[in-house]
Design an enzyme around this catalytic site. Structure first.
Site, PDB file in Angstrom:
ATOM      1  N   HIS A 326       0.943  -1.106  -0.041  1.00 51.68           N
ATOM      2  CA  HIS A 326       0.002   0.125   0.079  1.00 51.68           C
ATOM      3  C   HIS A 326       0.650   1.232   0.018  1.00 51.68           C
ATOM      4  O   HIS A 326       0.282   2.190  -0.825  1.00 51.68           O
ATOM      5  CB  HIS A 326      -0.877   0.018   1.486  1.00 51.68           C
ATOM      6  CG  HIS A 326      -1.991   0.893   1.140  1.00 51.68           C
ATOM      7  ND1 HIS A 326      -2.241   2.048   1.773  1.00 51.68           N
ATOM      8  CD2 HIS A 326      -3.318   0.724   0.364  1.00 51.68           C
ATOM      9  CE1 HIS A 326      -3.436   2.579   1.562  1.00 51.68           C
ATOM     10  NE2 HIS A 326      -3.836   1.986   0.609  1.00 51.68           N
ATOM     11  N   CYS A 327       1.950   1.250   0.612  1.00 48.28           N
ATOM     12  CA  CYS A 327       2.747   2.613   0.913  1.00 48.28           C
ATOM     13  C   CYS A 327       3.560   2.829  -0.460  1.00 48.28           C
ATOM     14  O   CYS A 327       3.833   3.790  -0.636  1.00 48.28           O
ATOM     15  CB  CYS A 327       3.969   2.168   1.685  1.00 48.28           C
ATOM     16  SG  CYS A 327       3.399   1.449   3.437  1.00 48.28           S
ATOM     17  N   ILE A 328       3.858   1.939  -1.288  1.00 49.20           N
ATOM     18  CA  ILE A 328       4.288   2.057  -2.681  1.00 49.20           C
ATOM     19  C   ILE A 328       3.469   2.404  -3.716  1.00 49.20           C
ATOM     20  O   ILE A 328       3.780   2.702  -4.746  1.00 49.20           O
ATOM     21  CB  ILE A 328       5.405   1.302  -3.057  1.00 49.20           C
ATOM     22  CG1 ILE A 328       4.627  -0.009  -3.596  1.00 49.20           C
ATOM     23  CG2 ILE A 328       6.439   0.878  -1.891  1.00 49.20           C
ATOM     24  CD1 ILE A 328       5.735  -1.055  -4.086  1.00 49.20           C
TER      25      ILE A 328
END
Length: 335
Positions: A326-328
């Site tokens: 999700h972070c990237i």
């Protein structure tokens, strides 16, 4: 801000180019590029993908990425698109907007660099054709999660962080959420996971702790092993969710998703989390960890998102660098 499960026009990523994200050796660089590409290529099976590439990598990235993926060039410090990129929203009449938060390296941390990344949000907004919505709030996309109906999850330790927004109050933050992402109800969680609260963490991003599967239903990271400090964190966050109501006045249904069985790595307590997945058109790009709980978590996600195909990517190289799938990534909603 639409729920992540709404249809997407595309998903955006950034390419690892330097520093700790790329690593110090050729082997570490290969691991980073291969893992970022695995997420991008898996996403491209479901919807269009755009990747922002530093000019130094214009000849490298295409060797890893599917030919269908669109590349854009911009100088980069890092590769966490969720946090440096814009948060996309839709107007009531269907126009695309892009909220450009202030990005300052997760609270001006001494190990972070953000002179280039802080400009990426506006650049992606321009490429997408969205109307730019500038915000003076220091915030990251990983620090919020919405249900698409006016409810946002946030954590006390991110938006109220003195390194981000010194002196700001909850009502002021809530007013800015209302102005920018249309959130009429903010559910404040007390903190994030233990590892994420240490020196090289984000100080408590919500997107490895809790996520709306749909309005009224929250997936909760649950550490079952009492020896791990996140067991207490999980209980504390569950209590906050149990006492909350969403923008529609509903109590929340909570679905517990077990933490991976792996408790420690070379740096200490892990913050491995299956919550840090990405919804794509008709699918879920989910984290795996070579772990005994991978299959159970994938099955829970399949149940939580009926009709979507779950595809897993080994996220250990991402978490070793400070984040997850999700972070990237950052979704751009369809109009």
């Amino acid at each position: 801000m639409p729920h992540e499960g709404d249809r997407h026009e595309r998903t955006w990523l950034a390419w690892p180019t330097a520093g700790y994200t790329l690593g110090d050796t050729a082997e570490e660089a290969e691991e980073a590029r291969t893992t970022w590409a695995a997420v991008a290529n898996a996403t491209a099976e479901f919807e269009p993908v755009s990747v922002v590439v530093d000019p130094r990598d214009r000849d490298i990235a295409p060797r890893y990425l599917s030919g269908s993926i669109e590349l854009h060039e911009a100088p980069l410090n890092d590769a966490w698109m969720r946090d440096m990129g814009p948060t996309f929203v839709r107007s009531e009449t269907g126009e695309l907007g892009a909220v450009d938060w202030v990005f300052n390296g997760w609270g001006a941390q001494d190990w972070a660099q953000w002179d280039k990344d802080s400009l990426v949000g506006a650049q992606v907004a321009s490429w997408s054709g969205a109307e730019l919505i500038s915000s003076g709030l220091v915030n990251e996309g990983g620090g919020i999660h919405v249900d698409g109906e006016g409810t946002v999850l946030a954590t006390d330790t991110v938006q109220l962080d003195p390194g981000r927004n010194p002196g700001i109050t909850k009502p002021e933050i809530e007013a800015e959420f209302a102005r920018t992402i249309g959130a009429t109800t903010t559910i404040w969680l007390p903190r994030g996971l233990t590892r994420d609260s240490e020196r090289f963490g984000t100080r408590g991003h919500v997107d490895i702790v809790a996520a709306f599967a749909r309005p009224g239903v929250v997936l909760l990271h649950t550490q079952r092993d009492k020896s791990h400090p996140d067991a207490a964190v999980s209980r504390e966050i569950r209590a906050a969710l149990e006492s909350a109501t969403d923008a529609a006045g509903r109590a929340l249904k909570i679905i517990e998703v077990p933490a991976p069985a792996t408790l420690r790595d070379d740096e200490g307590w892990t913050d491995y989390s299956y919550i840090n997945h990405l919804l794509v058109n008709d699918g879920v790009i989910a984290c795996s960890f070579g772990d005994a709980h991978d299959a159970e978590a994938a099955a829970l996600l399949a149940d939580a998102y009926p009709g979507r195909r779950v595809v897993t990517v080994d996220a250990r190289p991402l978490f070793a660098r400070g984040g997850g799938i999700h972070c990237i990534t950052q979704q751009q909603p369809a109009l």
